[in-house]
Design an enzyme around this catalytic site. Structure first.
Site, PDB file in Angstrom:
ATOM      1  N   PHE A   1     -21.271 104.909 -46.886  1.00  0.00           N
ATOM      2  CA  PHE A   1     -21.004 104.416 -45.551  1.00  0.00           C
ATOM      3  C   PHE A   1     -22.048 103.401 -45.100  1.00  0.00           C
ATOM      4  CE2 PHE A   1     -18.119 107.954 -45.500  1.00  0.00           C
ATOM      5  CZ  PHE A   1     -17.058 107.464 -44.754  1.00  0.00           C
TER       6      PHE A   1
ATOM      7  N   GLY B   1     -25.641 112.433 -42.912  1.00  0.00           N
ATOM      8  CA  GLY B   1     -25.065 111.179 -42.467  1.00  0.00           C
ATOM      9  C   GLY B   1     -23.681 110.926 -43.038  1.00  0.00           C
ATOM     10  N   GLU B   2     -23.543 111.110 -44.337  1.00  0.00           N
ATOM     11  CA  GLU B   2     -22.254 110.872 -44.991  1.00  0.00           C
ATOM     12  C   GLU B   2     -21.865 112.037 -45.889  1.00  0.00           C
ATOM     13  OE1 GLU B   2     -23.861 108.282 -48.750  1.00  0.00           O
ATOM     14  OE2 GLU B   2     -23.347 107.197 -46.937  1.00  0.00           O
ATOM     15  N   GLU B   3     -22.455 113.182 -45.645  1.00  0.00           N
ATOM     16  CA  GLU B   3     -22.181 114.351 -46.479  1.00  0.00           C
ATOM     17  C   GLU B   3     -21.486 115.434 -45.669  1.00  0.00           C
ATOM     18  OE1 GLU B   3     -26.000 115.355 -48.060  1.00  0.00           O
ATOM     19  OE2 GLU B   3     -25.992 113.675 -49.460  1.00  0.00           O
TER      20      GLU B   3
END
Length: 176
Positions: free
Chosen positions: A1, A39-41
């Site tokens: 991302f 954050g993107e997990e």
């Protein structure tokens, strides 16, 4: 991302992240729990599911995502994912929740290192480490290193291209 945010902006990145979370959620069973971990997990808690069931679900999600296009405004974006799988079990390393998270993180890191749209089960990673502890030939070692270098090179190429694209988009936005 990060590259999505760099290229399209944080507003699009946030909307895409929400659309992705919804995509995952509708792909799960009603009893599964989806939560954002970083954050993107994301973490998916799947009760009454063994390694094979989790692997099947991961492979199904990857297959579904590989043919899906996210449409935001006039943009069409395809995503790739890496999935780390670990199961809480008294007969393996993962016998506490802390160890479970650590194992899932290690499996996720291996999936990210392996490329895109990959699922890695921690117990397989652990088994590989046991087998790798036996001496391998220098020839095999060179093959492994070459594979790692090739993957790293591909990742660097991808990052450079994404950076160049982001730079050109920002230049175009400033001066047509």
């Amino acid at each position: 991302f990060k590259s999505i945010n760099d290229v399209y902006g944080h507003s699009i990145g946030d909307r895409l992240l929400a659309a992705f979370a919804n995509f995952i959620k509708i792909s799960l069973r009603q009893s599964d729990v989806l939560t954002r971990y970083g954050g993107e997990e994301f973490i998916i808690l799947m009760t009454h599911t063994d390694k094979l069931g989790a692997r099947y679900s991961a492979d199904r999600l990857i297959a579904k995502l590989s043919s899906h296009v996210f449409k935001l405004k006039k943009m069409r974006i395809k995503l790739k994912i890496g999935i780390g799988i670990a199961t809480l079990s008294s007969d393996e390393y993962c016998d506490t929740y802390d160890k479970l998270l650590s194992a899932a993180d290690k499996a996720l890191q291996r999936a990210k290192d392996s490329g895109s749209n990959v699922a890695v089960v921690y117990s397989e990673l652990y088994r590989d480490k046991k087998e790798a502890s036996h001496k391998i030939s220098p020839y095999e070692e060179v093959k492994v290193l070459k594979r790692k270098i090739r993957r790293l090179s591909e990742r660097v190429d991808r990052v450079v291209l994404e950076s160049m694209f982001a730079f050109s988009k920002s230049m175009k936005a400033r001066d047509h």
